[in-house]
Design a protein around this motif. Structure first.
Motif, PDB file in Angstrom:
ATOM      1  N   LEU A  80       0.822  -1.209   0.000  1.00 62.76           N
ATOM      2  CA  LEU A  80       0.000   0.000   0.000  1.00 62.76           C
ATOM      3  C   LEU A  80       0.856   1.258   0.000  1.00 62.76           C
ATOM      4  CD1 LEU A  80      -2.977  -0.812   2.402  1.00 62.76           C
ATOM      5  CD2 LEU A  80      -3.123  -0.129   0.001  1.00 62.76           C
ATOM      6  N   ALA A  81       2.017   1.188   0.634  1.00 60.58           N
ATOM      7  CA  ALA A  81       2.905   2.352   0.680  1.00 60.58           C
ATOM      8  C   ALA A  81       3.425   2.722  -0.703  1.00 60.58           C
ATOM      9  CB  ALA A  81       4.067   2.089   1.624  1.00 60.58           C
ATOM     10  N   ASP A  82       3.378   1.762  -1.642  1.00 60.64           N
ATOM     11  CA  ASP A  82       3.848   2.035  -3.001  1.00 60.64           C
ATOM     12  C   ASP A  82       2.815   2.782  -3.825  1.00 60.64           C
ATOM     13  OD1 ASP A  82       6.325   0.669  -2.659  1.00 60.64           O
ATOM     14  OD2 ASP A  82       5.265  -1.240  -2.899  1.00 60.64           O
ATOM     15  N   ILE A  83       1.573   2.847  -3.340  1.00 63.63           N
ATOM     16  CA  ILE A  83       0.516   3.593  -4.025  1.00 63.63           C
ATOM     17  C   ILE A  83       0.428   4.966  -3.380  1.00 63.63           C
ATOM     18  CG2 ILE A  83      -1.920   3.649  -4.650  1.00 63.63           C
ATOM     19  CD1 ILE A  83      -1.970   0.631  -4.493  1.00 63.63           C
ATOM     20  N   LYS A  84       0.649   5.998  -4.165  1.00 67.99           N
ATOM     21  CA  LYS A  84       0.761   7.356  -3.639  1.00 67.99           C
ATOM     22  C   LYS A  84      -0.480   8.182  -3.968  1.00 67.99           C
ATOM     23  CE  LYS A  84       5.112   6.439  -2.633  1.00 67.99           C
ATOM     24  NZ  LYS A  84       5.566   6.222  -1.235  1.00 67.99           N
ATOM     25  N   GLY A  85      -0.675   9.227  -3.182  1.00 67.24           N
ATOM     26  CA  GLY A  85      -1.704  10.196  -3.519  1.00 67.24           C
ATOM     27  C   GLY A  85      -1.429  10.785  -4.888  1.00 67.24           C
ATOM     28  N   GLY A  86      -2.474  10.849  -5.717  1.00 65.04           N
ATOM     29  CA  GLY A  86      -2.310  11.322  -7.085  1.00 65.04           C
ATOM     30  C   GLY A  86      -2.217  10.208  -8.101  1.00 65.04           C
ATOM     31  N   ASP A  87      -1.968   8.968  -7.647  1.00 61.80           N
ATOM     32  CA  ASP A  87      -1.988   7.831  -8.561  1.00 61.80           C
ATOM     33  C   ASP A  87      -3.415   7.583  -9.043  1.00 61.80           C
ATOM     34  OD1 ASP A  87       0.722   7.349  -8.389  1.00 61.80           O
ATOM     35  OD2 ASP A  87       0.554   5.767  -6.890  1.00 61.80           O
ATOM     36  N   VAL A  88      -3.517   6.914 -10.185  1.00 60.45           N
ATOM     37  CA  VAL A  88      -4.824   6.552 -10.741  1.00 60.45           C
ATOM     38  C   VAL A  88      -4.870   5.043 -10.925  1.00 60.45           C
ATOM     39  CG1 VAL A  88      -6.381   6.780 -12.714  1.00 60.45           C
ATOM     40  CG2 VAL A  88      -5.094   8.775 -11.910  1.00 60.45           C
ATOM     41  N   VAL A  89      -5.915   4.414 -10.395  1.00 63.07           N
ATOM     42  CA  VAL A  89      -6.139   2.977 -10.561  1.00 63.07           C
ATOM     43  C   VAL A  89      -7.068   2.787 -11.760  1.00 63.07           C
ATOM     44  CG1 VAL A  89      -7.026   0.871  -9.505  1.00 63.07           C
ATOM     45  CG2 VAL A  89      -5.827   2.567  -8.100  1.00 63.07           C
TER      46      VAL A  89
END
Length: 270
Positions: free
Chosen positions: A113-122
């Motif tokens: 989860l730490a690898d997914i940052k604010g501003g990323d898009v899924v």
């Protein structure tokens, strides 16, 4: 700016812009065949960056009326439009109510989860199964990993550019009084060397998914010999609450006709 001297004097039609897969190195499945699923009832449309362990998106996958021969459907997930797609879930009954947790996304992609940052898009796509083949359509949602919404972070000056329209400059956002999701945008016509004697353009942010529309607004009475230079969003744009960045698509018109649609406007907070 890039001046445009020829204008098509025709009534323009609204266009729906959809992404096309061009990477032939990725097995993306057949397109344009089978039955396209639908995504409906989007109850939660973005992930909360402040609560990664528990945040989720929720939506319903359905089939068009009269559709037949569909054995099932599956989801494929990727991050930030990357070519690597991972299968998540199988569904055989429709409509299917689907909940995707951000933790499920991380597990499927083999990351933390730490690898997914604010501003990323899924990126979440739906494939349907017909005659033992999976068919990809443009049925997809692209939830943002969003930071907390604060309208005060969105007022101020923005660097703006559009390579297709051929213009760049600085505009100013002010909040509409009493409207935390509406902003006045000043300077788009002036950016092109025009006397911006009308306007402003209004950006309306949808609090459900941070999509953005801009109703038609005349910004300048006169433009290069034409009358009533106007901007209007041609499709919903997007707001990245983590970087205070807007991505927009505009149709630019005058009374005499349309200059066309320009889908690469980027507004970056200074």
């Amino acid at each position: 700016m890039k001046f445009i001297y020829n204008i098509c004097i025709v009534a323009f039609m609204s266009l729906l812009f959809v992404g096309c897969e061009t990477d032939t190195q990725v097995d993306i499945g057949p397109r344009g065949l089978g039955v396209a699923a639908t995504i409906e009832k989007v109850d939660a449309a973005f992930f909360d960056e402040g609560d990664k362990e528990n945040t989720f998106v929720k939506f319903t996958v359905g089939l068009p009326e009269g559709a037949s021969g569909v054995a099932g459907a599956k989801l494929q997930i990727s991050l930030n439009g990357q070519s690597e797609r991972v299968d998540v879930g199988d569904y055989t009954t429709f409509p299917a109510d689907i909940t995707v947790k951000l933790s499920d996304v991380a597990d499927a992609l083999g990351i933390g989860l730490a690898d997914i940052k604010g501003g990323d898009v899924v990126n979440i796509e739906v494939l349907t199964e017909v005659n033992n083949e999976f068919y990809r359509s443009n049925t997809a949602i692209n939830p943002l990993v969003a930071c907390a919404y604060d309208p005060t972070n969105l007022v101020g000056d923005y660097d703006v550019s559009s390579s297709s329209w051929g213009s760049a400059g600085v505009v100013t956002f002010t909040q509409v009084d009493g409207e935390p999701y509406k902003f006045e945008v000043f300077g788009l016509a002036a950016m092109d060397g025009l006397n911006e004697d009308q306007g402003p353009l209004i950006f309306e942010v949808n609090p459900l998914d941070y999509s953005v529309i801009a109703p038609k607004a005349t910004l300048a009475t006169s433009a290069w010999g034409y009358d009533n230079f106007s901007y209007q969003s041609s499709a919903p744009g997007s707001l990245n609450t983590c970087s205070s960045t807007f991505m927009m698509s505009f149709t630019i018109t005058v009374d005499q006709g349309s200059f066309g649609t320009y889908s690469d406007y980027v507004f970056v907070k200074k």
